[in-house]
Motif scaffolding. Structure first.
Motif, PDB file in Angstrom:
ATOM      1  N   ALA A 223     -36.697  53.112  54.437  1.00  0.00           N
ATOM      2  CA  ALA A 223     -37.988  53.780  54.647  1.00  0.00           C
ATOM      3  C   ALA A 223     -37.951  55.264  54.327  1.00  0.00           C
ATOM      4  O   ALA A 223     -39.011  55.918  54.353  1.00  0.00           O
ATOM      5  CB  ALA A 223     -38.441  53.579  56.093  1.00  0.00           C
ATOM      6  N   ARG A 224     -36.778  55.806  54.036  1.00  0.00           N
ATOM      7  CA  ARG A 224     -36.699  57.263  53.828  1.00  0.00           C
ATOM      8  C   ARG A 224     -37.611  57.745  52.715  1.00  0.00           C
ATOM      9  O   ARG A 224     -38.245  58.790  52.833  1.00  0.00           O
ATOM     10  CB  ARG A 224     -35.254  57.654  53.523  1.00  0.00           C
ATOM     11  CG  ARG A 224     -34.330  57.648  54.707  1.00  0.00           C
ATOM     12  CD  ARG A 224     -32.983  58.205  54.318  1.00  0.00           C
ATOM     13  NE  ARG A 224     -32.393  57.480  53.198  1.00  0.00           N
ATOM     14  CZ  ARG A 224     -31.381  57.906  52.460  1.00  0.00           C
ATOM     15  NH1 ARG A 224     -30.863  59.105  52.707  1.00  0.00           N
ATOM     16  NH2 ARG A 224     -30.890  57.182  51.478  1.00  0.00           N
ATOM     17  N   SER A 225     -37.673  56.986  51.626  1.00  0.00           N
ATOM     18  CA  SER A 225     -38.462  57.424  50.472  1.00  0.00           C
ATOM     19  C   SER A 225     -39.956  57.212  50.667  1.00  0.00           C
ATOM     20  O   SER A 225     -40.752  57.607  49.807  1.00  0.00           O
ATOM     21  CB  SER A 225     -37.998  56.677  49.214  1.00  0.00           C
ATOM     22  OG  SER A 225     -38.084  55.277  49.409  1.00  0.00           O
ATOM     23  N   HIS A 226     -40.338  56.580  51.764  1.00  0.00           N
ATOM     24  CA  HIS A 226     -41.766  56.326  52.017  1.00  0.00           C
ATOM     25  C   HIS A 226     -42.181  56.929  53.359  1.00  0.00           C
ATOM     26  O   HIS A 226     -43.082  56.410  54.022  1.00  0.00           O
ATOM     27  CB  HIS A 226     -42.043  54.819  52.017  1.00  0.00           C
ATOM     28  CG  HIS A 226     -41.665  54.139  50.742  1.00  0.00           C
ATOM     29  ND1 HIS A 226     -42.422  54.230  49.583  1.00  0.00           N
ATOM     30  CD2 HIS A 226     -40.591  53.359  50.427  1.00  0.00           C
ATOM     31  CE1 HIS A 226     -41.836  53.537  48.620  1.00  0.00           C
ATOM     32  NE2 HIS A 226     -40.731  53.001  49.103  1.00  0.00           N
ATOM     33  N   LEU A 227     -41.526  58.011  53.728  1.00  0.00           N
ATOM     34  CA  LEU A 227     -41.766  58.598  55.046  1.00  0.00           C
ATOM     35  C   LEU A 227     -43.199  59.077  55.199  1.00  0.00           C
ATOM     36  O   LEU A 227     -43.782  58.992  56.289  1.00  0.00           O
ATOM     37  CB  LEU A 227     -40.789  59.767  55.267  1.00  0.00           C
ATOM     38  CG  LEU A 227     -40.864  60.468  56.631  1.00  0.00           C
ATOM     39  CD1 LEU A 227     -40.557  59.488  57.761  1.00  0.00           C
ATOM     40  CD2 LEU A 227     -39.874  61.636  56.666  1.00  0.00           C
ATOM     41  N   PHE A 228     -43.819  59.573  54.126  1.00  0.00           N
ATOM     42  CA  PHE A 228     -45.157  60.157  54.218  1.00  0.00           C
ATOM     43  C   PHE A 228     -46.248  59.190  53.753  1.00  0.00           C
ATOM     44  O   PHE A 228     -47.361  59.225  54.287  1.00  0.00           O
ATOM     45  CB  PHE A 228     -45.221  61.450  53.396  1.00  0.00           C
ATOM     46  CG  PHE A 228     -44.294  62.513  53.917  1.00  0.00           C
ATOM     47  CD1 PHE A 228     -44.612  63.235  55.058  1.00  0.00           C
ATOM     48  CD2 PHE A 228     -43.100  62.793  53.265  1.00  0.00           C
ATOM     49  CE1 PHE A 228     -43.760  64.216  55.543  1.00  0.00           C
ATOM     50  CE2 PHE A 228     -42.248  63.773  53.743  1.00  0.00           C
ATOM     51  CZ  PHE A 228     -42.580  64.483  54.887  1.00  0.00           C
ATOM     52  N   ASP A 229     -45.952  58.337  52.784  1.00  0.00           N
ATOM     53  CA  ASP A 229     -46.996  57.422  52.316  1.00  0.00           C
ATOM     54  C   ASP A 229     -47.037  56.124  53.121  1.00  0.00           C
ATOM     55  O   ASP A 229     -48.061  55.439  53.134  1.00  0.00           O
ATOM     56  CB  ASP A 229     -46.810  57.102  50.827  1.00  0.00           C
ATOM     57  CG  ASP A 229     -45.470  56.455  50.544  1.00  0.00           C
ATOM     58  OD1 ASP A 229     -44.467  56.893  51.132  1.00  0.00           O
ATOM     59  OD2 ASP A 229     -45.423  55.498  49.747  1.00  0.00           O
ATOM     60  N   ALA A 230     -45.951  55.777  53.816  1.00  0.00           N
ATOM     61  CA  ALA A 230     -45.928  54.568  54.652  1.00  0.00           C
ATOM     62  C   ALA A 230     -45.102  54.845  55.909  1.00  0.00           C
ATOM     63  O   ALA A 230     -44.025  54.280  56.094  1.00  0.00           O
ATOM     64  CB  ALA A 230     -45.367  53.381  53.861  1.00  0.00           C
ATOM     65  N   PRO A 231     -45.572  55.708  56.802  1.00  0.00           N
ATOM     66  CA  PRO A 231     -44.770  56.095  57.971  1.00  0.00           C
ATOM     67  C   PRO A 231     -44.486  54.948  58.929  1.00  0.00           C
ATOM     68  O   PRO A 231     -43.547  55.038  59.723  1.00  0.00           O
ATOM     69  CB  PRO A 231     -45.629  57.177  58.641  1.00  0.00           C
ATOM     70  CG  PRO A 231     -47.020  56.930  58.159  1.00  0.00           C
ATOM     71  CD  PRO A 231     -46.870  56.405  56.762  1.00  0.00           C
ATOM     72  N   TYR A 232     -45.277  53.888  58.893  1.00  0.00           N
ATOM     73  CA  TYR A 232     -45.027  52.748  59.781  1.00  0.00           C
ATOM     74  C   TYR A 232     -43.668  52.106  59.505  1.00  0.00           C
ATOM     75  O   TYR A 232     -43.095  51.466  60.396  1.00  0.00           O
ATOM     76  CB  TYR A 232     -46.138  51.705  59.635  1.00  0.00           C
ATOM     77  CG  TYR A 232     -46.285  51.133  58.251  1.00  0.00           C
ATOM     78  CD1 TYR A 232     -45.528  50.027  57.852  1.00  0.00           C
ATOM     79  CD2 TYR A 232     -47.156  51.698  57.333  1.00  0.00           C
ATOM     80  CE1 TYR A 232     -45.650  49.510  56.565  1.00  0.00           C
ATOM     81  CE2 TYR A 232     -47.279  51.188  56.054  1.00  0.00           C
ATOM     82  CZ  TYR A 232     -46.529  50.081  55.668  1.00  0.00           C
ATOM     83  OH  TYR A 232     -46.637  49.578  54.402  1.00  0.00           O
ATOM     84  N   LEU A 233     -43.138  52.270  58.298  1.00  0.00           N
ATOM     85  CA  LEU A 233     -41.818  51.727  57.985  1.00  0.00           C
ATOM     86  C   LEU A 233     -40.724  52.389  58.815  1.00  0.00           C
ATOM     87  O   LEU A 233     -39.679  51.784  59.066  1.00  0.00           O
ATOM     88  CB  LEU A 233     -41.510  51.898  56.495  1.00  0.00           C
ATOM     89  CG  LEU A 233     -42.363  51.102  55.516  1.00  0.00           C
ATOM     90  CD1 LEU A 233     -41.960  51.414  54.082  1.00  0.00           C
ATOM     91  CD2 LEU A 233     -42.225  49.607  55.778  1.00  0.00           C
TER      92      LEU A 233
END
Length: 266
Positions: A223-233
């Protein structure tokens, strides 16, 4: 608070045991058409970058974390109980070798660094992860057992049993060890919390259980690479780790209060 800890722990145990039946989707099934979907009725926790259901992966991640926690504490406690009892009961050169030399060798490095070095050398995987964490954690149990045994062996009832011809093994198993279980149970509960956190840390670094097996640490790494666009991860696996660690700590506090005679007198 202790009741809340037991409730949380029971919930995680139920999740781990019933994951194959309550998980709504296959945790390893890829669905690129449904990648990075926000939480919805079809995917309550959303989906990751490969379209895998986050809820299902979180449920299966509980199995890995609890397996590691129980196995690590079992191995660490077994080794610490044996070595600590020998050092505390016999003293002399046995105590010097175990408590001064052997223990200090393992205490020279932080436990997590020792575990990382062991897994990096032996290779990632569940078995090596458990052995690495057990190798890093047995010293605390050994020192606790040593101190308790040294105190208990001087008690009058142990001296009375010895005068009646009880062997060393009988003194340890029947008279000393049953009377030192209280601090060991508390330490074991706290140790399980530390094992869950350490497993998540090593899996986050890619040194734990390997894909496609779902673990909370590997989910956080993905989830690190999607921290801002998919924070639910990040939110859901991080919440599971935090709640599981909190549950074990609350259970440890509850055991300490329940088993401490001074608390019962109050």
């Amino acid at each position: 608070m202790a009741a809340a800890g037991f409730f949380l722990l029971a919930a995680f145990l139920a999740m781990a045991l019933l994951a194959p039946w309550i998980a709504p989707h296959d945790p390893a099934a890829l669905n690129l058409d449904a990648r990075l979907q926000s939480p919805s009725a079809q995917h309550l926790f959303g989906t990751d970058e490969l379209g895998r259901d986050v809820l299902s992966r979180s449920l299966y991640g509980a199995r890995v974390s609890l397996t590691v926690a129980v196995s690590v504490v079992g191995l660490s406690l077994g080794a610490g109980l044996l070595l600590g009892a020998l050092a505390g009961f016999y003293g002399g050169w046995i105590d010097t070798v175990i408590n001064v030399y052997l223990s200090n060798v393992f205490l020279a490095l932080p436990g997590i660094l020792l575990a990382i070095a062991f897994v990096a050398f032996m290779g990632p995987g569940l078995e090596n992860l458990i052995l690495a964490l057990a190798l890093a954690g047995w010293v605390n149990y050994a020192r606790l057992v040593r101190a308790q045994v040294m105190s208990m062996k001087e008690r009058e009832f142990v001296a009375a049993a010895r005068s009646l011809g009880a062997s060393d093994l009988r003194l340890l198993l029947r008279h000393i060890l049953p009377n030192i279980l209280q601090p060991l149970l508390v330490q074991a509960a706290v140790g399980m919390a530390a094992a869950v956190l350490a497993e998540a840390t090593l899996s986050f670094l890619g040194l734990g259980v390997q894909p496609p097996t779902a673990t909370w640490g590997s989910m956080l790494n993905d989830a690190r690479s999607h921290l801002f666009d998919a924070p639910y991860l990040v939110v859901f696996p991080a919440a599971f780790v935090a709640l599981c660690v909190l549950a074990f700590n609350l259970v440890g506090d509850g055991l300490r209060d329940a088993l401490d005679p001074r608390t019962r007198l109050e």
